[in-house]
Design a protein around this motif. Structure first.
Motif, mmCIF file in Angstrom:
data_model
loop_
_atom_site.group_PDB
_atom_site.id
_atom_site.type_symbol
_atom_site.label_atom_id
_atom_site.label_comp_id
_atom_site.label_asym_id
_atom_site.label_seq_id
_atom_site.Cartn_x
_atom_site.Cartn_y
_atom_site.Cartn_z
ATOM 1 N N UNK A 37 0.829 -1.233 0.180
ATOM 2 C CA UNK A 37 0.056 -0.051 -0.111
ATOM 3 C C UNK A 37 0.978 1.361 0.047
ATOM 4 N N UNK A 38 0.835 2.099 -0.968
ATOM 5 C CA UNK A 38 1.612 3.481 -0.940
ATOM 6 C C UNK A 38 0.855 4.232 0.162
ATOM 7 N N UNK A 39 1.847 4.643 1.056
ATOM 8 C CA UNK A 39 1.679 5.536 2.003
ATOM 9 C C UNK A 39 2.178 6.779 2.010
ATOM 10 N N UNK A 40 1.450 8.020 2.537
ATOM 11 C CA UNK A 40 2.004 9.306 2.286
ATOM 12 C C UNK A 40 1.813 9.983 3.838
ATOM 13 N N UNK B 197 3.075 25.316 5.830
ATOM 14 C CA UNK B 197 3.391 26.260 5.131
ATOM 15 C C UNK B 197 2.742 25.928 3.644
ATOM 16 N N UNK B 198 2.437 26.801 2.499
ATOM 17 C CA UNK B 198 2.009 26.719 1.543
ATOM 18 C C UNK B 198 0.684 26.350 1.166
ATOM 19 N N UNK B 199 0.548 25.296 1.882
ATOM 20 C CA UNK B 199 -1.183 24.622 1.855
ATOM 21 C C UNK B 199 -1.196 23.840 2.805
ATOM 22 N N UNK C 106 1.880 17.526 -0.790
ATOM 23 C CA UNK C 106 1.031 16.390 -0.823
ATOM 24 C C UNK C 106 -0.038 15.879 -1.781
ATOM 25 N N UNK C 107 -0.534 16.945 -2.296
ATOM 26 C CA UNK C 107 -1.729 16.736 -3.638
ATOM 27 C C UNK C 107 -0.776 16.269 -4.584
ATOM 28 N N UNK C 108 0.124 16.699 -4.983
ATOM 29 C CA UNK C 108 1.145 16.220 -6.138
ATOM 30 C C UNK C 108 1.203 14.770 -5.899
ATOM 31 N N UNK C 109 1.620 14.224 -4.682
ATOM 32 C CA UNK C 109 2.038 13.034 -4.192
ATOM 33 C C UNK C 109 0.740 12.146 -4.246
ATOM 34 N N UNK C 110 -0.359 12.521 -4.093
ATOM 35 C CA UNK C 110 -1.539 11.703 -4.255
ATOM 36 C C UNK C 110 -2.066 11.699 -5.516
ATOM 37 N N UNK D 51 -9.236 17.192 -2.068
ATOM 38 C CA UNK D 51 -9.451 15.538 -2.275
ATOM 39 C C UNK D 51 -10.698 15.563 -2.373
ATOM 40 N N UNK D 52 -11.465 16.258 -1.451
ATOM 41 C CA UNK D 52 -13.039 16.007 -1.472
ATOM 42 C C UNK D 52 -13.538 16.665 -2.864
#
Length: 331
Positions: A3-6, A58-60, A39-43, A69-70
Motif C-alpha cells: 500500500x502506498x502511504x504518504x 506552510x504553502x497549503x 501532498x496533493x502532488x504525491x496523491x 481531495x473532496x
C-alpha cells in the motif's frame, strides 16, 4: 499487496515519529511531503492511498488538502494527525472527508487501532518497514514540533473556556541574539499599541520567561467573551490580560513539560507595560533578554478582533539541557 502511504507534515520530527510508529509488519511503501501542495502532488502520483496529514503547514495547510481531495474526488483515505485538538477542528476535518483524527504526539497503539477499525491494516509475515535514517532532525525542528503540540493544548483550553475556535499558526522557533529578538518582537505586531505581561519559569536546567503581548484593540471583544461588563477601566483590562495569560502560558508550559518529561515552577505574572509601543517595551526590558531560544506563537480567535502573541524565551544556559532532553528524538 503493498500500500502506498504518504506522511504529509512540515516537521521532520513529526514525519520521523509517524513512520516509526506504523506497524512494523505492515506491507507499505512510504513517501513524504513537507506541505500540502507537495501532498496533493504525491496523491495525484499514486503515492498516497492512505495519507497521514498534518493541519498546520506552510504553502497549503491540511484543511486545503482535504478540500481539494473532496472536491476532485482524489483516491486517498486521509487520517489527520495534528496538535490542534480543538473539538471544532475535529468536526471540520470530518466534514471535509477525513477518515479519522489522531492527536499528536502519536502512539503506535492509536495508529494500529484506527487502521484495524477501518480495515486497512494488512500485515505481511516477515516483512518490516525500513527505518528512516534519511530524516534528519535538528534542535530547531524538534523545538518547533514540541511548541506546535503545546500550542494546540493551550488553544484547546482557551476554546473550551470561551466557546470559540482559535486560529493557529505555524510556531516560529529561533535562537536569537538580543538585537534579533528586538526585531522579532517588532515583527509580531502591526498594532501601534500593546499591553504585555511576563511570567518566569524554571525547571531542572531550563529557565526562561513567557511573554504575552496583548493587542489593545482586542480588549473589547475579549471582555465580552469573558462576560465582563466593560473593557474601558484599568482593572478589567488587567483581569483580561491575567486570565488570558494564565490559560495560554500555563497550558503551553504544561504541554512542553509533558513532552520533555520534567516539571516547571512558575513565578507570579507581572504586567510589563500597558498601552505602549513595542519599542517602549523592548527599551525597558532589553537588558535581561540576551541570547535566547525563542518560541513565538500568534493566537487569533475566529470571528473576533482578538489577537495576542506568546513568546517563550529560554535562557542561553538552557540550551544544553534542551539538547540533552531532545536527544532521543534527534537520533
Amino acid at each position: 499487496m503493498t500500500i502506498p502511504i504518504l506522511i504529509c507534515d512540515d516537521s521532520a520530527l513529526a514525519r520521523k515519529q509517524m513512520a516509526r510508529t506504523l506497524p512494523k509488519d505492515w506491507d507499505v511503501e512510504i513517501s513524504y511531503a513537507t506541505n500540502g501542495a507537495e501532498g496533493i502532488e504525491a496523491i495525484r502520483a499514486g503515492k498516497g492511498e492512505v495519507v497521514f496529514l498534518d493541519l498546520n503547514m506552510p504553502v497549503m495547510d491540511g484543511y486545503e488538502v482535504l478540500q481539494i481531495v473532496q472536491q476532485q474526488d482524489l483516491p486517498a483515505l486521509i487520517i489527520v494527525v495534528s496538535g490542534d485538538i480543538q473539538i471544532k477542528a475535529h468536526e471540520r476535518v470530518k466534514a471535509l472527508g477525513a477518515l479519522d483524527f489522531i492527536q499528536k504526539p502519536v502512539s503506535a497503539d492509536s495508529i494500529s487501532n484506527i487502521l484495524q477499525e477501518y480495515g486497512i491494516l494488512t500485515l505481511t509475515q516477515g516483512k518490516e518497514i525500513e527505518d528512516t535514517p534519511m530524516i534528519k532532525v535538528d534542535l530547531r525542528d524538534a523545538c518547533q514540533e514540541i511548541a506546535n503540540i503545546a500550542m494546540g493544548q493551550a488553544a484547546d483550553l482557551l476554546a473550551k473556556l470561551l466557546d470559540v475556535f482559535v486560529l493557529l499558526p505555524i510556531p516560529n522557533v529561533n535562537v536569537l541574539e538580543v538585537s534579533e529578538l528586538t526585531m522579532a518582537l517588532k515583527a509580531t505586531t502591526e498594532s501601534s499599541q500593546v499591553s504585555a505581561l511576563c511570567q518566569g519559569f524554571i525547571g531542572a536546567g531550563i529557565a526562561g520567561e513567557a511573554l504575552l503581548l496583548f493587542h489593545d484593540s482586542s480588549f473589547e471583544d475579549m471582555a465580552k467573551l469573558m462576560k465582563l461588563d466593560t473593557a474601558k477601566d484599568t482593572s478589567t483590562q488587567v483581569e483580561v490580560m491575567m486570565d488570558t495569560g494564565n490559560v495560554l502560558i500555563g497550558a503551553f508550559l504544561n504541554g512542553i513539560s509533558e513532552q520533555l518529561d520534567m516539571s516547571f515552577s512558575q513565578s507570579h505574572p507581572v504586567v510589563l507595560g500597558r498601552h505602549c509601543t513595542v519599542n517602549d517595551l523592548i527599551n525597558d526590558n532589553s537588558e535581561k533578554w540576551q541570547r535566547t531560544l525563542a518560541m513565538e506563537i500568534n493566537y487569533r480567535i475566529e470571528d473576533y478582533n482578538i489577537q495576542c502573541d506568546l513568546l517563550l524565551l529560554f535562557t542561553e544556559d538552557s540550551l544544553p539541557t534542551l539538547n540533552f532532553k531532545l536527544g532521543y528524538l534527534l537520533d
